[in-house]
Scaffold this active site. Structure first.
Site, PDB file in Angstrom:
ATOM      1  N   GLU A  87       0.818  -1.225   0.000  1.00 22.65           N
ATOM      2  CA  GLU A  87       0.000   0.000   0.000  1.00 22.65           C
ATOM      3  C   GLU A  87       0.848   1.271   0.000  1.00 22.65           C
ATOM      4  O   GLU A  87       1.687   1.470   0.885  1.00 22.65           O
ATOM      5  CB  GLU A  87      -0.937   0.002   1.215  1.00 22.65           C
ATOM      6  CG  GLU A  87      -1.923   1.163   1.192  1.00 22.65           C
ATOM      7  CD  GLU A  87      -2.934   1.110   2.339  1.00 22.65           C
ATOM      8  OE1 GLU A  87      -3.206   0.010   2.868  1.00 22.65           O
ATOM      9  OE2 GLU A  87      -3.433   2.190   2.707  1.00 22.65           O
ATOM     10  N   LYS A 268      -7.597  -0.845  11.299  1.00 26.37           N
ATOM     11  CA  LYS A 268      -6.970  -1.212  10.020  1.00 26.37           C
ATOM     12  C   LYS A 268      -5.702  -0.368   9.838  1.00 26.37           C
ATOM     13  O   LYS A 268      -4.656  -0.858   9.393  1.00 26.37           O
ATOM     14  CB  LYS A 268      -7.960  -0.992   8.871  1.00 26.37           C
ATOM     15  CG  LYS A 268      -7.501  -1.548   7.521  1.00 26.37           C
ATOM     16  CD  LYS A 268      -6.573  -0.642   6.764  1.00 26.37           C
ATOM     17  CE  LYS A 268      -6.209  -1.226   5.407  1.00 26.37           C
ATOM     18  NZ  LYS A 268      -5.268  -0.374   4.664  1.00 26.37           N
ATOM     19  N   ASP A 284       3.724 -14.829  11.553  1.00 26.48           N
ATOM     20  CA  ASP A 284       2.357 -15.187  11.174  1.00 26.48           C
ATOM     21  C   ASP A 284       1.443 -14.000  11.474  1.00 26.48           C
ATOM     22  O   ASP A 284       0.957 -13.836  12.592  1.00 26.48           O
ATOM     23  CB  ASP A 284       1.946 -16.430  11.975  1.00 26.48           C
ATOM     24  CG  ASP A 284       0.547 -16.909  11.634  1.00 26.48           C
ATOM     25  OD1 ASP A 284      -0.202 -16.161  10.970  1.00 26.48           O
ATOM     26  OD2 ASP A 284       0.201 -18.038  12.044  1.00 26.48           O
ATOM     27  N   HIS A 382      -1.675  11.205   0.698  1.00 20.09           N
ATOM     28  CA  HIS A 382      -1.788   9.883   0.088  1.00 20.09           C
ATOM     29  C   HIS A 382      -1.856   9.986  -1.428  1.00 20.09           C
ATOM     30  O   HIS A 382      -1.178   9.263  -2.144  1.00 20.09           O
ATOM     31  CB  HIS A 382      -3.044   9.217   0.643  1.00 20.09           C
ATOM     32  CG  HIS A 382      -3.307   7.857   0.102  1.00 20.09           C
ATOM     33  ND1 HIS A 382      -2.578   6.759   0.500  1.00 20.09           N
ATOM     34  CD2 HIS A 382      -4.201   7.405  -0.804  1.00 20.09           C
ATOM     35  CE1 HIS A 382      -3.037   5.692  -0.135  1.00 20.09           C
ATOM     36  NE2 HIS A 382      -4.009   6.064  -0.932  1.00 20.09           N
TER      37      HIS A 382
END
Ligand code: MEV
Length: 401
Positions: A87, A268, A284, A382
């Site tokens: 991202e 998130k 993991d 962004h």
């Protein structure tokens, strides 16, 4: 081996073929051209042999960009943080959050011992006096669980405690086995122990039916914490008052605390920082995700993973605490050359130290997102970075047109 039935995904024996043959079959099945097949059947920094050891039915490697987050000071030590992520703007944001934290001396972290927990479910119509039985047998059960774990015991690890509870709705006695797994993530150690211990249970509870025996990813005895305190000057810009930004960040945090829709997005953003470090170090990330989200729901509401408040002296204080079952030895961490290099970059941390770094990065990532959201919005920064992606896609589209 012949795979004659055109278009069938039934491929008995596929698993036993060499990687290159699997790639051939896959390419034929899906009519991939040479370039597409090469994109599947390449290995990056891994060898075909290693890929085949890691997973079943391997055909190649999937590459992710690996970048370095800068500006991190953790417990007064500067480190460069490797992050594997697709991202745009995640690494820029993490670095920016770490830069803001530096105004207040960076991040302070700590952690608990690496205690993983396994569950043994016993289905008991009549639970009887399980408390008395388990209390009487506890030491013997722990000793039995530790049998054959000499290497772990030598390193101070091993099964340390047993606890239990009964769930009437499913008539289940759940026995928790708490295991110090040292610098290993420890899933295999714990799963081996609970399976072994469960063989003892019919003796203790003759009427029981054995249920599941597996670790829990809600590793709430294996926690990591990070915090930072940032003065208003860090947020002051020509047309922006730092104290106002702090108020807006705290307000944004309250939104996440009271609203599940916002909490999901807030978290998130935290995982934007956490997952890439886990991936880069061969850990993991699904296990950490599962544990983190479960931990955030422990009061019955889904809550933000971080906490932001204004101190009496007007500074911004941020903190994060999460279950953190990471490892720095064994498994993929040990065999993956990039994971090894990433761990060296981080100064060869213990599992506890790595968990603390991961938490600090999650906090930095969240800080950066909240600062942007609370002021100019995220699209401003962004989209500048994202525009480069769009330009590249456009250029490629022109080439292939
Ligand atoms: C985007 O990947 C993450 C954010 O949405 C996180 C947040 O809203 O806090 C910016």
């Amino acid at each position: 081996m012949e795979f004659s039935r055109e278009g069938s995904s039934r491929l008995p024996g596929f698993y036993a073929l060499p990687v290159s043959e699997r790639a051939d079959i896959t390419a034929r099945f899906s009519h991939l051209n040479v370039g597409e097949k090469e994109s599947l059947n390449n290995f990056g920094s891994l060898s075909g042999e290693l890929v085949d050891i890691f997973i079943e039915n391997a055909v190649g490697c999937f590459s992710l960009p690996l970048g370095i987050a800068t500006n991190f000071s953790i417990n007064k030590r500067d480190i460069l943080v490797p992050m594997a992520v697709e991202e745009t703007s995640v690494i820029a944001a993490a670095s920016h959050g770490a830069k803001l934290a530096r105004y207040g001396g960076g991040f302070q972290t700590r952690s608990t011992e690496p205690i993983m927990t396994g569950q043994i479910q016993l289905i008991l119509e009549e639970p009887g006096d399980f408390d008395t039985i388990l209390a009487a047998e506890k030491e013997q059960l722990l000793a039995y669980a530790n049998r054959g774990q000499d290497r772990l015991l030598r390193r101070g690890g091993g099964a340390k405690d047993l606890t239990w509870y009964y769930i009437p709705a499913i008539k289940s006695l759940v026995i928790l086995v708490h295991v110090h797994t040292g610098d290993a993530m420890g899933a295999n150690i714990v799963n081996t122990m609970v399976e072994k211990l469960s063989t003892f249970m019919p003796e203790l509870f003759p009427a029981c039916e054995l249920g599941l025996r597996i670790l829990t990813n809600l590793t709430d005895r294996r926690m990591a914490f990070a915090e930072c305190t940032i003065p208003p000057e860090a947020f002051t810009q020509s047309e922006q008052d730092g104290a106002y930004v702090i108020d807006r960040i705290v307000q944004a945090w309250h939104f996440a605390w009271h609203d599940t829709y916002r909490a999901a997005t807030h978290n998130k953003g935290v995982m934007n920082g956490i997952d890439p470090v886990l991936i880069a170090t061969g850990n993991d990330w699904r296990a950490i995700e599962a544990g983190a989200h479960a931990y955030c729901s422990r009061d019955g509401h889904y809550r933000p993973m971080t906490m932001w408040r204004k101190t009496q002296s007007g500074q911004l204080h941020g903190s994060i605490e999460l279950p953190m079952a990471v490892g720095t030895v064994g498994g993929v961490t040990k065999l993956h050359p990039t994971a090894q290099a990433a761990l060296k970059l981080l100064g060869r941390p213990s599992a506890q130290e790595l968990g603390e770094i991961v938490c600090a990065v999650g906090l930095a990532q969240n800080l950066s997102a909240l600062r942007a959201l609370a002021t100019e919005g995220i699209q401003h920064g962004h989209m500048g970075l994202h525009q480069k992606n769009l330009d590249l896609i456009q250029r490629q589209a022109n080439v292939f047109a």
